[in-house]
Design a protein around this motif. Sequence first.
Motif, PDB file in Angstrom:
ATOM      1  N   GLY A 231       0.802  -1.228   0.000  1.00  0.00           N
ATOM      2  CA  GLY A 231       0.000   0.000   0.000  1.00  0.00           C
ATOM      3  C   GLY A 231       0.823   1.261   0.000  1.00  0.00           C
ATOM      4  N   SER A 232       2.021   1.198   0.585  1.00  0.00           N
ATOM      5  CA  SER A 232       2.872   2.390   0.678  1.00  0.00           C
ATOM      6  C   SER A 232       4.056   2.329  -0.275  1.00  0.00           C
ATOM      7  CB  SER A 232       3.379   2.550   2.110  1.00  0.00           C
ATOM      8  OG  SER A 232       4.080   1.385   2.522  1.00  0.00           O
ATOM      9  N   ALA A 233       3.973   1.479  -1.300  1.00  0.00           N
ATOM     10  CA  ALA A 233       5.108   1.280  -2.207  1.00  0.00           C
ATOM     11  C   ALA A 233       5.509   2.582  -2.901  1.00  0.00           C
ATOM     12  CB  ALA A 233       4.766   0.203  -3.237  1.00  0.00           C
ATOM     13  N   LEU A 234       4.529   3.321  -3.433  1.00  0.00           N
ATOM     14  CA  LEU A 234       4.848   4.548  -4.169  1.00  0.00           C
ATOM     15  C   LEU A 234       5.499   5.590  -3.269  1.00  0.00           C
ATOM     16  CD1 LEU A 234       1.736   4.980  -6.497  1.00  0.00           C
ATOM     17  CD2 LEU A 234       4.024   4.223  -7.106  1.00  0.00           C
ATOM     18  N   ILE A 235       5.021   5.682  -2.019  1.00  0.00           N
ATOM     19  CA  ILE A 235       5.597   6.655  -1.094  1.00  0.00           C
ATOM     20  C   ILE A 235       7.044   6.294  -0.778  1.00  0.00           C
ATOM     21  CG2 ILE A 235       5.416   7.655   1.222  1.00  0.00           C
ATOM     22  CD1 ILE A 235       2.421   7.232   1.074  1.00  0.00           C
ATOM     23  N   LEU A 236       7.299   5.016  -0.527  1.00  0.00           N
ATOM     24  CA  LEU A 236       8.659   4.584  -0.226  1.00  0.00           C
ATOM     25  C   LEU A 236       9.596   4.846  -1.405  1.00  0.00           C
ATOM     26  CD1 LEU A 236       7.882   1.185   1.555  1.00  0.00           C
ATOM     27  CD2 LEU A 236       8.645   3.310   2.626  1.00  0.00           C
ATOM     28  N   ILE A 237       9.135   4.512  -2.600  1.00  0.00           N
ATOM     29  CA  ILE A 237       9.965   4.735  -3.786  1.00  0.00           C
ATOM     30  C   ILE A 237      10.179   6.227  -4.020  1.00  0.00           C
ATOM     31  CG2 ILE A 237      10.083   4.392  -6.284  1.00  0.00           C
ATOM     32  CD1 ILE A 237       8.418   1.845  -5.835  1.00  0.00           C
ATOM     33  N   ALA A 238       9.161   7.036  -3.726  1.00  0.00           N
ATOM     34  CA  ALA A 238       9.309   8.488  -3.879  1.00  0.00           C
ATOM     35  C   ALA A 238      10.392   9.021  -2.950  1.00  0.00           C
ATOM     36  CB  ALA A 238       7.975   9.182  -3.589  1.00  0.00           C
ATOM     37  N   PHE A 239      10.441   8.509  -1.714  1.00  0.00           N
ATOM     38  CA  PHE A 239      11.487   8.948  -0.786  1.00  0.00           C
ATOM     39  C   PHE A 239      12.869   8.531  -1.284  1.00  0.00           C
ATOM     40  CE2 PHE A 239       8.140   9.316   2.577  1.00  0.00           C
ATOM     41  CZ  PHE A 239       8.392  10.649   2.886  1.00  0.00           C
ATOM     42  N   VAL A 240      12.970   7.334  -1.838  1.00  0.00           N
ATOM     43  CA  VAL A 240      14.250   6.896  -2.412  1.00  0.00           C
ATOM     44  C   VAL A 240      14.642   7.814  -3.571  1.00  0.00           C
ATOM     45  CG1 VAL A 240      15.423   5.027  -3.630  1.00  0.00           C
ATOM     46  CG2 VAL A 240      13.928   4.500  -1.703  1.00  0.00           C
ATOM     47  N   GLY A 241      13.650   8.159  -4.421  1.00  0.00           N
ATOM     48  CA  GLY A 241      13.934   9.066  -5.534  1.00  0.00           C
ATOM     49  C   GLY A 241      14.374  10.436  -5.057  1.00  0.00           C
ATOM     50  N   ILE A 242      13.737  10.941  -3.989  1.00  0.00           N
ATOM     51  CA  ILE A 242      14.137  12.236  -3.426  1.00  0.00           C
ATOM     52  C   ILE A 242      15.570  12.178  -2.907  1.00  0.00           C
ATOM     53  CG2 ILE A 242      13.694  13.857  -1.542  1.00  0.00           C
ATOM     54  CD1 ILE A 242      10.716  13.190  -1.859  1.00  0.00           C
ATOM     55  N   ALA A 243      15.909  11.059  -2.240  1.00  0.00           N
ATOM     56  CA  ALA A 243      17.272  10.912  -1.729  1.00  0.00           C
ATOM     57  C   ALA A 243      18.291  10.918  -2.854  1.00  0.00           C
ATOM     58  CB  ALA A 243      17.366   9.616  -0.918  1.00  0.00           C
ATOM     59  N   VAL A 244      17.996  10.193  -3.936  1.00  0.00           N
ATOM     60  CA  VAL A 244      18.918  10.149  -5.082  1.00  0.00           C
ATOM     61  C   VAL A 244      19.046  11.537  -5.712  1.00  0.00           C
ATOM     62  CG1 VAL A 244      19.258   9.207  -7.396  1.00  0.00           C
ATOM     63  CG2 VAL A 244      18.472   7.718  -5.552  1.00  0.00           C
ATOM     64  N   ALA A 245      17.910  12.247  -5.844  1.00  0.00           N
ATOM     65  CA  ALA A 245      17.939  13.585  -6.449  1.00  0.00           C
ATOM     66  C   ALA A 245      18.740  14.562  -5.590  1.00  0.00           C
ATOM     67  CB  ALA A 245      16.505  14.093  -6.633  1.00  0.00           C
ATOM     68  N   LEU A 246      18.566  14.488  -4.261  1.00  0.00           N
ATOM     69  CA  LEU A 246      19.330  15.380  -3.378  1.00  0.00           C
ATOM     70  C   LEU A 246      20.825  15.086  -3.450  1.00  0.00           C
ATOM     71  CD1 LEU A 246      17.047  15.500  -0.194  1.00  0.00           C
ATOM     72  CD2 LEU A 246      17.503  17.355  -1.810  1.00  0.00           C
ATOM     73  N   TYR A 247      21.169  13.804  -3.476  1.00  0.00           N
ATOM     74  CA  TYR A 247      22.588  13.434  -3.572  1.00  0.00           C
ATOM     75  C   TYR A 247      23.191  13.939  -4.882  1.00  0.00           C
ATOM     76  CZ  TYR A 247      26.762  10.574  -4.101  1.00  0.00           C
ATOM     77  OH  TYR A 247      28.054  10.158  -4.309  1.00  0.00           O
ATOM     78  N   ASP A 248      22.453  13.761  -5.990  1.00  0.00           N
ATOM     79  CA  ASP A 248      22.943  14.228  -7.288  1.00  0.00           C
ATOM     80  C   ASP A 248      23.079  15.743  -7.301  1.00  0.00           C
ATOM     81  OD1 ASP A 248      23.442  13.636 -10.248  1.00  0.00           O
ATOM     82  OD2 ASP A 248      21.808  15.094 -10.354  1.00  0.00           O
ATOM     83  N   PHE A 249      22.114  16.442  -6.710  1.00  0.00           N
ATOM     84  CA  PHE A 249      22.155  17.909  -6.673  1.00  0.00           C
ATOM     85  C   PHE A 249      23.344  18.399  -5.852  1.00  0.00           C
ATOM     86  CE2 PHE A 249      20.950  21.825  -4.401  1.00  0.00           C
ATOM     87  CZ  PHE A 249      20.815  22.678  -5.476  1.00  0.00           C
ATOM     88  N   GLN A 250      23.540  17.809  -4.680  1.00  0.00           N
ATOM     89  CA  GLN A 250      24.651  18.234  -3.830  1.00  0.00           C
ATOM     90  C   GLN A 250      25.997  17.918  -4.474  1.00  0.00           C
ATOM     91  OE1 GLN A 250      23.727  16.137  -0.235  1.00  0.00           O
ATOM     92  NE2 GLN A 250      22.223  17.650   0.452  1.00  0.00           N
ATOM     93  N   THR A 251      26.085  16.784  -5.146  1.00  0.00           N
ATOM     94  CA  THR A 251      27.332  16.426  -5.822  1.00  0.00           C
ATOM     95  C   THR A 251      27.662  17.414  -6.930  1.00  0.00           C
ATOM     96  OG1 THR A 251      26.953  14.084  -5.351  1.00  0.00           O
ATOM     97  CG2 THR A 251      28.532  14.614  -7.088  1.00  0.00           C
TER      98      THR A 251
END
Length: 270
Positions: A231-251
Amino acid sequence: MSFNAIQIILVAIVAFIVAIDQFNLLESLYQPIVTGAVVGAILGDLHTGLVVGGTYQLMTIGNMPVGGAQPPNAVIGGIMATVFAVASGLDTTAAVGLAVPFALVGQYMVTLLFTAMSPMMSWADKCAEKGDTKGIVTLNYCAMAILGAAFAIVCVAGLIGGEALGTSFANAAATPVVAKIMAGLSAAGGMMRFVGFAVLLRIMLSNDLWGIYFAGFALATVIGYIPELGGSALILIAFVGIAVALYDFQTRCAIKANAGSAAGGDEDGI
């Protein structure tokens, strides 16, 4: 399912506002994920409105006009998909497929209005030469009112027709022909959201992001098969995507900062 006069009037008001918002206000109120929730709440089924709106949003997320080719109108399509799902009790994908003809009618109306307003631009130019701001404002308000009224009429007609459609489907649910039609609509509606997202990826995806895409796909597949997390799959994946985007932005920011500070000097003998 029958609707009262207040619900019909509220749907008409929503259709009127979001039709104008699509081209003038630009507050994203016209997006299916918003209209689906609002119309669903008005009709007494917020959950169905959210599900249908999200599904229709995925279908239209990659749609954009290219030259004279116009995609089906997302405003009327999103509203009518919600109406059909609530009024007729249709499956989400079937409601999305059934709403596409209304979306095409909405786009024809937009094209017709734009065509009719084209000759009025010369009159607007004359008003501008005279400094007649009132005339230009009146012209814009008239165009917005016509567009909003047209969308409201189509949505109300579809809402009233949705009640009759729901009764017809309820009476003919056991008919093999109707069952085949509904199966076809469900299949078509189920494919549309994937096609819409594929169009978006075709436009936006860079070659260096394929790895992240496949990782996200694998993660979604794994989480989707875990009953406790489904039920919460999309939310969990969205948080993973946000983490990847933040890491890429900071890098990238760090690389730019280091490149700017490494302009060179003679203190290290370079």
